[in-house]
Design an enzyme around this catalytic site. Structure first.
Site, PDB file in Angstrom:
ATOM      1  N   ARG A   1      53.798  22.854 -18.278  1.00 40.60           N
ATOM      2  CA  ARG A   1      53.969  23.490 -19.577  1.00 40.60           C
ATOM      3  C   ARG A   1      54.834  22.623 -20.494  1.00 40.60           C
ATOM      4  O   ARG A   1      55.505  21.694 -20.047  1.00 40.60           O
ATOM      5  CB  ARG A   1      54.611  24.870 -19.419  1.00 40.60           C
ATOM      6  CG  ARG A   1      53.728  25.912 -18.783  1.00 40.60           C
ATOM      7  CD  ARG A   1      54.490  27.200 -18.487  1.00 40.60           C
ATOM      8  NE  ARG A   1      55.431  27.053 -17.385  1.00 40.60           N
ATOM      9  CZ  ARG A   1      56.221  28.024 -16.936  1.00 40.60           C
ATOM     10  NH1 ARG A   1      56.193  29.207 -17.512  1.00 40.60           N
ATOM     11  NH2 ARG A   1      57.033  27.818 -15.914  1.00 40.60           N
TER      12      ARG A   1
ATOM     13  N   LYS B   1      61.455  25.370 -18.486  1.00 38.88           N
ATOM     14  CA  LYS B   1      62.233  25.668 -17.287  1.00 38.88           C
ATOM     15  C   LYS B   1      63.659  25.153 -17.414  1.00 38.88           C
ATOM     16  O   LYS B   1      63.961  24.272 -18.230  1.00 38.88           O
ATOM     17  CB  LYS B   1      61.567  25.050 -16.052  1.00 38.88           C
ATOM     18  CG  LYS B   1      60.259  25.712 -15.671  1.00 38.88           C
ATOM     19  CD  LYS B   1      60.418  27.199 -15.390  1.00 38.88           C
ATOM     20  CE  LYS B   1      61.224  27.486 -14.153  1.00 38.88           C
ATOM     21  NZ  LYS B   1      61.408  28.946 -13.926  1.00 38.88           N
TER      22      LYS B   1
ATOM     23  N   TYR C   1      64.261  29.134 -20.331  1.00 37.60           N
ATOM     24  CA  TYR C   1      64.507  30.003 -19.187  1.00 37.60           C
ATOM     25  C   TYR C   1      65.642  29.390 -18.367  1.00 37.60           C
ATOM     26  O   TYR C   1      65.667  28.172 -18.146  1.00 37.60           O
ATOM     27  CB  TYR C   1      63.254  30.119 -18.306  1.00 37.60           C
ATOM     28  CG  TYR C   1      62.148  30.929 -18.921  1.00 37.60           C
ATOM     29  CD1 TYR C   1      62.306  32.285 -19.182  1.00 37.60           C
ATOM     30  CD2 TYR C   1      60.917  30.347 -19.224  1.00 37.60           C
ATOM     31  CE1 TYR C   1      61.279  33.038 -19.738  1.00 37.60           C
ATOM     32  CE2 TYR C   1      59.884  31.085 -19.782  1.00 37.60           C
ATOM     33  CZ  TYR C   1      60.079  32.434 -20.040  1.00 37.60           C
ATOM     34  OH  TYR C   1      59.065  33.174 -20.592  1.00 37.60           O
TER      35      TYR C   1
ATOM     36  N   HIS D   1      67.752  31.665 -15.627  1.00 37.09           N
ATOM     37  CA  HIS D   1      67.882  32.352 -14.335  1.00 37.09           C
ATOM     38  C   HIS D   1      69.157  31.923 -13.613  1.00 37.09           C
ATOM     39  O   HIS D   1      69.139  31.563 -12.431  1.00 37.09           O
ATOM     40  CB  HIS D   1      66.658  32.069 -13.460  1.00 37.09           C
ATOM     41  CG  HIS D   1      65.357  32.470 -14.102  1.00 37.09           C
ATOM     42  ND1 HIS D   1      64.985  33.784 -14.277  1.00 37.09           N
ATOM     43  CD2 HIS D   1      64.345  31.720 -14.622  1.00 37.09           C
ATOM     44  CE1 HIS D   1      63.799  33.838 -14.872  1.00 37.09           C
ATOM     45  NE2 HIS D   1      63.397  32.608 -15.091  1.00 37.09           N
TER      46      HIS D   1
ATOM     47  N   GLU E   1      64.984  34.741 -20.728  1.00 37.57           N
ATOM     48  CA  GLU E   1      64.704  35.923 -19.908  1.00 37.57           C
ATOM     49  C   GLU E   1      65.665  37.083 -20.154  1.00 37.57           C
ATOM     50  O   GLU E   1      65.404  38.202 -19.700  1.00 37.57           O
ATOM     51  CB  GLU E   1      64.699  35.570 -18.414  1.00 37.57           C
ATOM     52  CG  GLU E   1      66.053  35.274 -17.801  1.00 37.57           C
ATOM     53  CD  GLU E   1      66.506  33.839 -17.963  1.00 37.57           C
ATOM     54  OE1 GLU E   1      67.526  33.451 -17.362  1.00 37.57           O
ATOM     55  OE2 GLU E   1      65.829  33.076 -18.701  1.00 37.57           O
TER      56      GLU E   1
ATOM     57  N   ASP F   1      62.530  33.302  -9.034  1.00 40.63           N
ATOM     58  CA  ASP F   1      63.414  32.672 -10.020  1.00 40.63           C
ATOM     59  C   ASP F   1      64.791  33.321 -10.042  1.00 40.63           C
ATOM     60  O   ASP F   1      65.787  32.668 -10.351  1.00 40.63           O
ATOM     61  CB  ASP F   1      62.816  32.768 -11.420  1.00 40.63           C
ATOM     62  CG  ASP F   1      61.770  31.697 -11.689  1.00 40.63           C
ATOM     63  OD1 ASP F   1      61.917  30.595 -11.149  1.00 40.63           O
ATOM     64  OD2 ASP F   1      60.809  31.966 -12.417  1.00 40.63           O
TER      65      ASP F   1
END
Length: 371
Positions: free
Chosen positions: A15, A75, A94, A96, A118, A270
């Site tokens: 991505r 990511k 993101y 996490h 997120e 994740d």
């Protein structure tokens, strides 16, 4: 604002954080966008398309990270990127963090202002930047589970939909949020029997209503889950506590009681995973065995369908990218309270209670920071 888009380097992550349309939206507002050469190729987007939309193509990640005021990614940064992060830089991606102590430490040490996709949360508790990838992961998890059920992949050799005169697969979905609902819809459409476990009664009622009862629901109590797993051919773990580490709903001894060849897909990996035995895997080596069951715990599942995922993600993130670029991170968080909920670290401090709790770190008040 000068915005940088580095190439994603996590294993099999194809991505990219922006599309040419997104570039055009930013440059039309007077911002500069630097895209690392080749960053979009995995999503079938060429450097020329980015250039035509107004981006500058930069040859190296180091140059992108060094120059950019804001980095947008898909990511979380991995270890080799920690030293590239700049003090005072905005990182929008993101994260996490509750399951990633080394990255949390790096963001604190480098004094990065990080905003996690997120945990951006609207007043109705929906997660607008997690939703598109949750849709992708949910639908993809159904395909993955069906594939794992094939004998050559370590499964029990059960076809999800069965055939005339044979039983369909029995699938348990843990969590009725976006991931679980999308997964259950696809699994039901493939002809399997599927039960969604949740603790939100209105949500369970909604799921049964919109699927005309094709998807059953059950209250998620430990004993009920244990009994359901004994008859399950596949399990989808889709439990989410925004910003926090996921609780373990499936223990090792529960797995020991499951059918040989059963498949467990942990979409919550994740955030640490909702199966006791889960640990992150990659698209190169996605599965491992626990007792007689096969586990799939790939931490970037949507990376397998990057074209769909990239466009879906940019559709959701772009309004916030523009807000931050136009007004700066602080004013953007003041103007958009949901964005403030995503503010994770700033100037060496942590602003999400779940992350502070996970690593016994001091927790700062975001309202006081923005006042």
């Amino acid at each position: 604002m000068l915005i940088g888009v580095p190439t994603e380097i996590k294993n099999n992550e194809f991505r990219v954080a922006i599309t040419p349309v997104g570039v055009n939206e930013l440059t039309n507002r007077g911002h500069e966008v630097m895209v690392q050469a080749g960053a979009g190729l995995g999503s079938s987007i060429t450097d020329e398309e980015y250039q035509n939309a107004g981006a500058t193509i930069i040859p190296t990640a180091e140059e992108v990270w060094t120059k950019a005021e804001m980095i947008i990614k898909v990511k979380e940064p991995i270890a080799s990127e920690y030293e590239l992060m700049q003090e005072g830089q905005i990182l929008f991606t993101y994260l996490h963090l509750a399951a990633d102590k080394p990255l949390t430490d790096a963001l604190i040490e480098r004094k990065v202002t990080s905003i996690a996709y997120e945990t951006v949360q609207l007043p109705d508790r929906s997660l607008p930047l997690l939703a598109p990838m949750s849709e992708v992961a949910g639908r993809l998890s159904a395909q993955v589970a069906a594939n794992l059920m094939m004998k050559n992949n370590g499964g029990g050799g059960v076809l999800f939909g069965g055939t005339t005169g044979t039983r369909p697969a029995n699938v348990v979905v843990l969590g009725g949020g976006t991931v679980g609902f999308e997964s259950a819809r696809i699994i039901s459409g493939m002809g399997a029997r599927v039960t969604v476990f949740d603790i939100n009664i209105p949500r369970m009622s909604y799921i049964e209503h919109v699927t005309n009862g094709r998807v059953q629901t059950q209250y998620s109590a430990e004993l009920a889950v244990r009994e359901a797993l004994k008859d399950a051919d596949a399990v989808i773990g889709s439990v989410l506590v925004p910003g926090a580490r996921t609780p373990h709903l499936v223990t090792n001894d529960m797995v020991a009681e499951m059918k040989p060849g059963s498949a467990l897909v942990d979409v919550a990996i994740d955030q640490g995973g909702c199966f006791e035995d889960s640990h992150p895997t990659t698209h190169d080596d996605p599965t491992f065995q626990v007792h007689n069951s096969v586990f799939y715990c790939v931490a970037n599942m949507p990376g397998a369908v990057p074209n769909t995922a990239t466009y879906g993600l940019t559709n959701a993130t772009m309004r916030y990218c523009i807000e931050i670029a136009n007004n700066g991170w602080k004013a953007a968080c003041q103007r958009r309270p949901e964005l403030a909920k995503g503010l994770t670290t700033h100037d060496g401090k942590v602003y999400v209670a779940a992350v502070s709790d996970a690593f016994d770190l001091p927790h700062e008040d975001v309202d006081a920071l923005l006042a």
